[in-house]
Design a protein around this motif. Structure first.
Motif, PDB file in Angstrom:
ATOM      1  N   VAL A  57       0.718  -1.250   0.039  1.00 36.43           N
ATOM      2  CA  VAL A  57       0.068  -0.172  -0.052  1.00 36.43           C
ATOM      3  C   VAL A  57       0.723   1.172  -0.039  1.00 36.43           C
ATOM      4  CG1 VAL A  57      -1.648   1.431   1.268  1.00 36.43           C
ATOM      5  CG2 VAL A  57      -1.809  -1.081   1.249  1.00 36.43           C
ATOM      6  N   GLU A  58       0.712   2.195  -0.979  1.00 33.28           N
ATOM      7  CA  GLU A  58       1.468   3.337  -1.077  1.00 33.28           C
ATOM      8  C   GLU A  58       0.591   4.590  -0.928  1.00 33.28           C
ATOM      9  OE1 GLU A  58       5.207   4.359  -4.013  1.00 33.28           O
ATOM     10  OE2 GLU A  58       3.428   3.877  -4.905  1.00 33.28           O
ATOM     11  N   GLY A  59       1.225   5.426  -0.339  1.00 30.63           N
ATOM     12  CA  GLY A  59       0.638   6.954  -0.239  1.00 30.63           C
ATOM     13  C   GLY A  59       0.789   7.658  -1.690  1.00 30.63           C
ATOM     14  N   ILE A 105      -6.070   5.091   6.831  1.00 35.45           N
ATOM     15  CA  ILE A 105      -5.840   4.045   7.943  1.00 35.45           C
ATOM     16  C   ILE A 105      -6.217   2.737   7.488  1.00 35.45           C
ATOM     17  CG2 ILE A 105      -6.338   3.385  10.379  1.00 35.45           C
ATOM     18  CD1 ILE A 105      -7.380   6.434  10.611  1.00 35.45           C
ATOM     19  N   CYS A 106      -5.456   1.734   7.644  1.00 31.50           N
ATOM     20  CA  CYS A 106      -5.410   0.401   7.550  1.00 31.50           C
ATOM     21  C   CYS A 106      -5.696  -0.588   8.374  1.00 31.50           C
ATOM     22  CB  CYS A 106      -4.311  -0.132   6.590  1.00 31.50           C
ATOM     23  SG  CYS A 106      -4.499  -1.832   5.728  1.00 31.50           S
ATOM     24  N   LYS A 107      -6.719  -1.191   8.737  1.00 27.72           N
ATOM     25  CA  LYS A 107      -7.134  -1.924   9.791  1.00 27.72           C
ATOM     26  C   LYS A 107      -7.477  -3.590   8.970  1.00 27.72           C
ATOM     27  CE  LYS A 107      -9.604   1.501  12.602  1.00 27.72           C
ATOM     28  NZ  LYS A 107     -10.546   1.653  13.423  1.00 27.72           N
ATOM     29  N   ASN A 108      -7.329  -4.479   9.970  1.00 31.45           N
ATOM     30  CA  ASN A 108      -7.870  -5.734   9.618  1.00 31.45           C
ATOM     31  C   ASN A 108      -9.477  -5.561  10.044  1.00 31.45           C
ATOM     32  OD1 ASN A 108      -8.516  -8.480   9.525  1.00 31.45           O
ATOM     33  ND2 ASN A 108      -6.504  -9.017  10.624  1.00 31.45           N
ATOM     34  N   ALA A 109     -10.233  -6.088   8.891  1.00 29.24           N
ATOM     35  CA  ALA A 109     -11.663  -5.944   8.867  1.00 29.24           C
ATOM     36  C   ALA A 109     -12.130  -7.112  10.089  1.00 29.24           C
ATOM     37  CB  ALA A 109     -12.190  -6.247   7.542  1.00 29.24           C
ATOM     38  N   ASP A 110     -11.455  -8.199  10.106  1.00 32.99           N
ATOM     39  CA  ASP A 110     -12.114  -9.144  11.006  1.00 32.99           C
ATOM     40  C   ASP A 110     -11.839  -8.940  12.455  1.00 32.99           C
ATOM     41  OD1 ASP A 110     -12.810 -10.850   9.055  1.00 32.99           O
ATOM     42  OD2 ASP A 110     -11.016 -11.759   8.853  1.00 32.99           O
ATOM     43  N   THR A 111     -10.654  -8.271  12.685  1.00 38.85           N
ATOM     44  CA  THR A 111     -10.403  -7.984  14.389  1.00 38.85           C
ATOM     45  C   THR A 111     -10.511  -6.735  14.771  1.00 38.85           C
ATOM     46  OG1 THR A 111      -7.805  -8.034  13.948  1.00 38.85           O
ATOM     47  CG2 THR A 111      -9.205 -10.108  14.385  1.00 38.85           C
ATOM     48  N   GLU A 113      -8.162  -4.404  14.220  1.00 47.37           N
ATOM     49  CA  GLU A 113      -6.952  -4.126  14.571  1.00 47.37           C
ATOM     50  C   GLU A 113      -6.222  -3.364  13.495  1.00 47.37           C
ATOM     51  OE1 GLU A 113      -2.480  -6.254  14.918  1.00 47.37           O
ATOM     52  OE2 GLU A 113      -4.235  -7.615  14.316  1.00 47.37           O
ATOM     53  N   PHE A 114      -5.524  -2.233  14.268  1.00 52.10           N
ATOM     54  CA  PHE A 114      -4.788  -1.002  13.554  1.00 52.10           C
ATOM     55  C   PHE A 114      -3.602  -1.795  12.933  1.00 52.10           C
ATOM     56  CE2 PHE A 114      -1.907   2.287  13.384  1.00 52.10           C
ATOM     57  CZ  PHE A 114      -2.314   3.218  12.737  1.00 52.10           C
ATOM     58  N   LEU A 115      -3.425  -1.618  11.553  1.00 52.85           N
ATOM     59  CA  LEU A 115      -2.315  -2.076  10.952  1.00 52.85           C
ATOM     60  C   LEU A 115      -1.274  -0.864  10.804  1.00 52.85           C
ATOM     61  CD1 LEU A 115      -3.837  -4.588   8.375  1.00 52.85           C
ATOM     62  CD2 LEU A 115      -2.830  -5.026  10.643  1.00 52.85           C
ATOM     63  N   PHE A 116      -1.543   0.239  10.108  1.00 56.60           N
ATOM     64  CA  PHE A 116      -0.562   1.302   9.811  1.00 56.60           C
ATOM     65  C   PHE A 116      -1.567   2.444   9.217  1.00 56.60           C
ATOM     66  CE2 PHE A 116      -0.602  -1.762   6.103  1.00 56.60           C
ATOM     67  CZ  PHE A 116      -0.899  -0.661   5.203  1.00 56.60           C
ATOM     68  N   LYS A 124       5.590   3.567   1.745  1.00 59.41           N
ATOM     69  CA  LYS A 124       5.070   2.010   1.119  1.00 59.41           C
ATOM     70  C   LYS A 124       4.988   1.223   2.346  1.00 59.41           C
ATOM     71  CE  LYS A 124       6.370   0.686  -2.650  1.00 59.41           C
ATOM     72  NZ  LYS A 124       7.419   0.087  -3.654  1.00 59.41           N
ATOM     73  N   PHE A 125       3.987   0.443   2.677  1.00 56.49           N
ATOM     74  CA  PHE A 125       3.978  -0.330   3.503  1.00 56.49           C
ATOM     75  C   PHE A 125       3.465  -1.734   2.954  1.00 56.49           C
ATOM     76  CE2 PHE A 125       3.100   3.089   6.082  1.00 56.49           C
ATOM     77  CZ  PHE A 125       3.653   2.715   7.443  1.00 56.49           C
ATOM     78  N   LEU A 126       4.026  -2.824   3.601  1.00 56.39           N
ATOM     79  CA  LEU A 126       3.860  -4.180   3.000  1.00 56.39           C
ATOM     80  C   LEU A 126       2.602  -4.867   3.557  1.00 56.39           C
ATOM     81  CD1 LEU A 126       4.938  -6.952   1.558  1.00 56.39           C
ATOM     82  CD2 LEU A 126       6.101  -7.396   3.536  1.00 56.39           C
ATOM     83  N   LEU A 127       1.866  -5.160   2.853  1.00 61.41           N
ATOM     84  CA  LEU A 127       0.325  -5.599   3.312  1.00 61.41           C
ATOM     85  C   LEU A 127       0.129  -7.072   3.483  1.00 61.41           C
ATOM     86  CD1 LEU A 127      -2.330  -4.606   4.357  1.00 61.41           C
ATOM     87  CD2 LEU A 127      -3.091  -4.349   1.645  1.00 61.41           C
ATOM     88  N   ALA A 128       0.712  -7.865   2.328  1.00 62.33           N
ATOM     89  CA  ALA A 128       0.807  -9.272   2.347  1.00 62.33           C
ATOM     90  C   ALA A 128       2.189  -9.709   1.606  1.00 62.33           C
ATOM     91  CB  ALA A 128      -0.510  -9.758   1.802  1.00 62.33           C
ATOM     92  N   LYS A 129       2.750 -10.458   2.266  1.00 61.50           N
ATOM     93  CA  LYS A 129       4.085 -11.008   1.764  1.00 61.50           C
ATOM     94  C   LYS A 129       4.055 -12.288   1.230  1.00 61.50           C
ATOM     95  CE  LYS A 129       8.704 -12.221   3.439  1.00 61.50           C
ATOM     96  NZ  LYS A 129       9.548 -11.745   2.039  1.00 61.50           N
TER      97      LYS A 129
END
Length: 151
Positions: A57-59, A105-111, A113-116, A124-129
């Motif tokens: 994910v990139e701004g 703001i990126c959150k986990n939709a199930d929990t 939980e704040f990611l970044f 740039k943040f790594l969302l899924a490796k």
């Protein structure tokens, strides 16, 4: 291979988008034995598999909304290709970069939980490796096991 359900929120415009992302699988290593006319004992020559694609994910300071993600519910990265004979490596999967506005703001939709949070342009943040590629049978040869038939 990671499968996540992510909630993206832009605080300024109250845009909310829920997307499912899946990183790419790594390719399999090859278990090939070399055969040539004048080489009766050619030995192993299986190549490594390629690694799977990542999702970032990139701004972007020129964007103001998540409208481009409104109808894109599933984002999948490419899988890595399998290795082949003659020590040929498999092709790596392509990475996917999701452009979002600054302040997202990126959150986990199930929990929930704040990611970044994206604060700067080109941040740039790594969302899924992506998955790691498998090793070919060349890596498993030794003096006691000269023709490994597994990879």
């Amino acid at each position: 291979m990671i499968f996540k359900k992510i909630k993206l929120i832009v605080s300024n415009f109250l845009d909310k988008v829920v997307i499912n992302v899946k990183s790419g699988k790594g390719g399999e290593g090859s278990a090939h034995l070399r055969r040539a006319k004048f080489l009766p004992k050619g030995g192993p020559d299986g190549g490594d598999g390629g690694s799977g694609g990542n999702i970032y994910v990139e701004g972007n300071k020129f964007m103001s909304t998540l409208l481009h993600l409104r109808y894109t519910k599933h984002i999948f990265a490419e899988n890595g290709e399998n290795g082949s004979k003659d020590n040929k490596f498999g092709k790596n999967g392509k990475d996917i970069i999701i452009q979002v506005p600054i302040g997202t703001i990126c959150k986990n939709a199930d929990t929930c939980e704040f990611l970044f949070e994206i604060v700067n342009h080109d941040e740039k943040f790594l969302l899924a490796k992506g998955g790691r590629g498998g090793r070919g049978n060349v890596h498993f040869k030794s003096s006691t096991n000269q023709t490994p038939r597994y990879a």
